[in-house]
Design a protein around this motif. Sequence first.
Motif, short mmCIF file in Angstrom:
data_model
loop_
_atom_site.label_atom_id
_atom_site.label_comp_id
_atom_site.label_asym_id
_atom_site.label_seq_id
_atom_site.Cartn_x
_atom_site.Cartn_y
_atom_site.Cartn_z
N GLU A 1 32.92 48.95 34.58
CA GLU A 1 33.79 48.28 33.61
C GLU A 1 34.82 49.28 33.07
OE1 GLU A 1 30.54 48.60 33.37
OE2 GLU A 1 29.60 46.63 33.48
N PRO A 2 36.10 48.96 33.25
CA PRO A 2 37.14 49.93 32.90
C PRO A 2 37.28 50.17 31.40
CG PRO A 2 38.11 47.83 33.55
CD PRO A 2 36.65 47.73 33.85
N TRP A 3 36.78 49.25 30.60
CA TRP A 3 36.91 49.42 29.16
C TRP A 3 35.88 50.40 28.59
CZ3 TRP A 3 32.25 47.29 27.75
CH2 TRP A 3 31.75 46.26 28.55
N TRP B 1 43.51 49.60 37.16
CA TRP B 1 43.14 50.04 35.81
C TRP B 1 43.82 51.34 35.34
CZ3 TRP B 1 41.83 45.82 34.00
CH2 TRP B 1 40.99 44.93 34.66
N VAL C 1 46.31 51.28 32.43
CA VAL C 1 45.79 51.12 31.07
C VAL C 1 45.40 52.48 30.51
CG1 VAL C 1 44.14 49.90 29.62
CG2 VAL C 1 44.81 48.93 31.82
N LEU D 1 46.38 39.73 35.71
CA LEU D 1 46.10 41.17 35.75
C LEU D 1 46.60 41.84 34.47
CD1 LEU D 1 45.14 43.69 37.15
CD2 LEU D 1 47.31 43.78 38.40
N ALA E 1 44.27 41.07 31.67
CA ALA E 1 43.04 41.86 31.84
C ALA E 1 43.26 43.30 31.41
CB ALA E 1 42.60 41.81 33.32
N ARG E 2 44.41 43.85 31.76
CA ARG E 2 44.73 45.20 31.29
C ARG E 2 44.81 45.25 29.76
NH1 ARG E 2 49.38 46.44 35.86
NH2 ARG E 2 48.00 47.42 37.39
N VAL F 1 41.38 45.45 28.27
CA VAL F 1 40.84 46.82 28.33
C VAL F 1 41.49 47.68 27.26
CG1 VAL F 1 40.62 48.88 29.76
CG2 VAL F 1 40.34 46.63 30.79
N ARG F 2 42.79 47.55 27.13
CA ARG F 2 43.52 48.34 26.14
C ARG F 2 43.01 48.05 24.73
NH1 ARG F 2 48.33 47.82 22.98
NH2 ARG F 2 49.65 49.69 23.04
N VAL G 1 40.07 46.83 23.82
CA VAL G 1 38.71 47.35 23.62
C VAL G 1 38.76 48.86 23.41
CG1 VAL G 1 36.44 47.69 24.68
CG2 VAL G 1 37.62 45.50 24.93
N ARG G 2 39.52 49.55 24.24
CA ARG G 2 39.63 51.00 24.12
C ARG G 2 40.12 51.38 22.71
NH1 ARG G 2 38.57 55.33 25.15
NH2 ARG G 2 40.68 56.06 24.90
N ARG G 3 41.01 50.56 22.16
CA ARG G 3 41.59 50.88 20.85
C ARG G 3 40.80 50.27 19.70
NH1 ARG G 3 47.69 52.07 21.86
NH2 ARG G 3 47.51 52.70 24.02
N PRO H 1 40.05 40.20 37.79
CA PRO H 1 39.37 41.21 38.60
C PRO H 1 37.88 41.30 38.26
CG PRO H 1 41.41 42.09 37.66
CD PRO H 1 41.18 40.75 37.04
N THR I 1 35.93 43.68 38.66
CA THR I 1 35.56 44.96 38.06
C THR I 1 35.78 44.98 36.55
OG1 THR I 1 37.75 45.80 38.66
CG2 THR I 1 35.92 46.36 40.12
N LEU I 2 36.48 44.00 36.01
CA LEU I 2 36.68 43.97 34.55
C LEU I 2 35.36 43.84 33.81
CD1 LEU I 2 38.52 43.85 32.04
CD2 LEU I 2 38.69 41.38 32.39
N GLY I 3 34.42 43.07 34.36
CA GLY I 3 33.15 42.85 33.67
C GLY I 3 33.35 42.05 32.40
N ALA J 1 30.19 40.85 30.11
CA ALA J 1 29.62 41.96 29.34
C ALA J 1 30.64 42.47 28.33
CB ALA J 1 29.20 43.09 30.29
N GLY J 2 31.91 42.40 28.70
CA GLY J 2 32.96 42.84 27.78
C GLY J 2 32.98 42.01 26.52
N PHE K 1 30.16 43.02 24.44
CA PHE K 1 30.45 44.31 23.80
C PHE K 1 31.36 44.12 22.58
CE2 PHE K 1 32.93 48.33 23.60
CZ PHE K 1 31.89 49.22 23.42
#
Lengths: 307, 233
Positions: free
Chosen positions: A171-173, A211, A214, B163, B166-167, B170-171, B173-175, B195, B197-199, B202-203, B206
């Motif tokens: 998972e990329p996050w 990914w 990002v 896409l 999805a990015r 991720v951004r 969540v990271r922040r 994608p 692979t994003l999951g 589960a994301g 989370f």
Amino acid sequence: MTDTRLLHTVGVRAIEWLWAHRDGFRLEPDVDPEIGFLDRFKPVGELALVCKVLFREGVAGSRQAELARRLLDHVWRETLGGGSMLVRGQRTEPISPIPFETYLPFKELGYHQPEIERAAVLDHRLDSWCAFEVTPTRRLGLSAFQRRFGLRPRPPEHEALKATWLARTPEPWTVEGHIAYDVTHAVFHLTDWGENPGGLPPRLADYLAVWLPVWIDDWLDLRRWDLLGELLVVDACLPRPTLDERAWAGFAEAQRADGAMPAVREMPDIADPDELFDAVYHPTLVAAFASTLATSRALAGLTQAAS
Amino acid sequence: MKQSGTSALLQDAVLDMASSVASALRGGGHAPDDITTGGGPSGDLELAAARVLGADLVLPTVLCGIPPTADRLDLIRRTLEAFPPRPEAPPTVRWSHWALRRALRQADPSGSGSDERRPPEPDAAWLDGVPWPFLTHQLAVLASLALPGQDCAPARAARARTLDVARGFVRAVRRRDWLQAAGAGRWLTLLPDVPETLGLAAGLDFVELMGGDDPRVLLQVRAARLTGAGALV
């Protein structure tokens, strides 16, 4: 697409700084062996790897190439004592891979130290070498270096790859700083430090193409230049690099006029020259590395467009 | 001081309302949705809070088939009347208002004062070609538009840029921007070709684990799970 001149200038400045501060590449021969004589070999080995990239890609100007060659001669002669310090390191810790890792790029650049080579061949036969506990990404790197040396890698690289974070395309996050460094180094090892982008399996190249933008966006905004530089190297290793304009502009802006690249945010306020070197040599080397690969890819793109 | 006091009261009112909707969505909407059955804010504060929550006020109806209460429908009508978007209002405000009108029409098709026709869509050109972080931010603000089977221009923009959304997830969540992540995640449950692979599943878990203390986040995560599971509309 970033202006090629900007890509190139970052590397020119970085090599100027490394040359001006070449005395920072130093060992500590008097350090207590229990503390770690081998710890200071890392900057030397990294310098050789990056200079090899610079010669290989053929995009350096004449002064940049000349400085890189003189830097290598300097550290081989002055820091490594013509290779004798590698031997000393190997005798201090016979099973440590560090002297071998440091030596390999020098060997590829035409330097020679027979005793280290004998040790590398012997180590290759030892189960202890395979059992030596390192992170999966470093294990992948050791196997790649064995191949580059001419030995049959133990374990084979495709086996070593399986245990890395990147190989599982998670998972990329969940990526944070340590994981991101594992990703960048897995790519370095798989591509022989950018020489062979085809070494990156398509599945992993696709994952990174999705990914990586990002992560580049994130670490640019966090102003973590050392990691951003490594991520820009990864971008340049992909089949279709983005050479992201915003990221490269930020990266170039972070570089000091004398070529030093801070690791994080601004240059640290350190008076002692050795301590300052230790704080910024790595991001500056990474800047040279990223610049060389990105310039090469940008020029290759221009060549393809023109043909 | 007065202003900050008012804004804190509004914030509390929004959280209470979001909490009530999130509770109603739990387990597919079997819990009571009791925003307006005593104890809630009243008057202007209630309207202002309803405006912030927008069309998500009727999510239990839209996603779980729970009939709306008369009070709820009345609240929406009064909110629409009290806050008509100004001509210079940003696109997200105009679209939020549009979404609330559409929600009222669907929740109470025969009700007095509701439009029989589908309200005309505001302009959506502001999303054309924008960078993915901005796109995701705007879509997350308009997460109340993310409903299965309900088309609109922002939904079409999102479908064309899976896409990028999805990015953006991720951004966010990271922040640690849990509200944006939850909103983006809700959109993603509706988009094609996310994608693997994003999951995402589960994301979303989370995001709930890390940011679920905020009822607005919880509401979006629960809405996402329901839309992802093919909730009715």
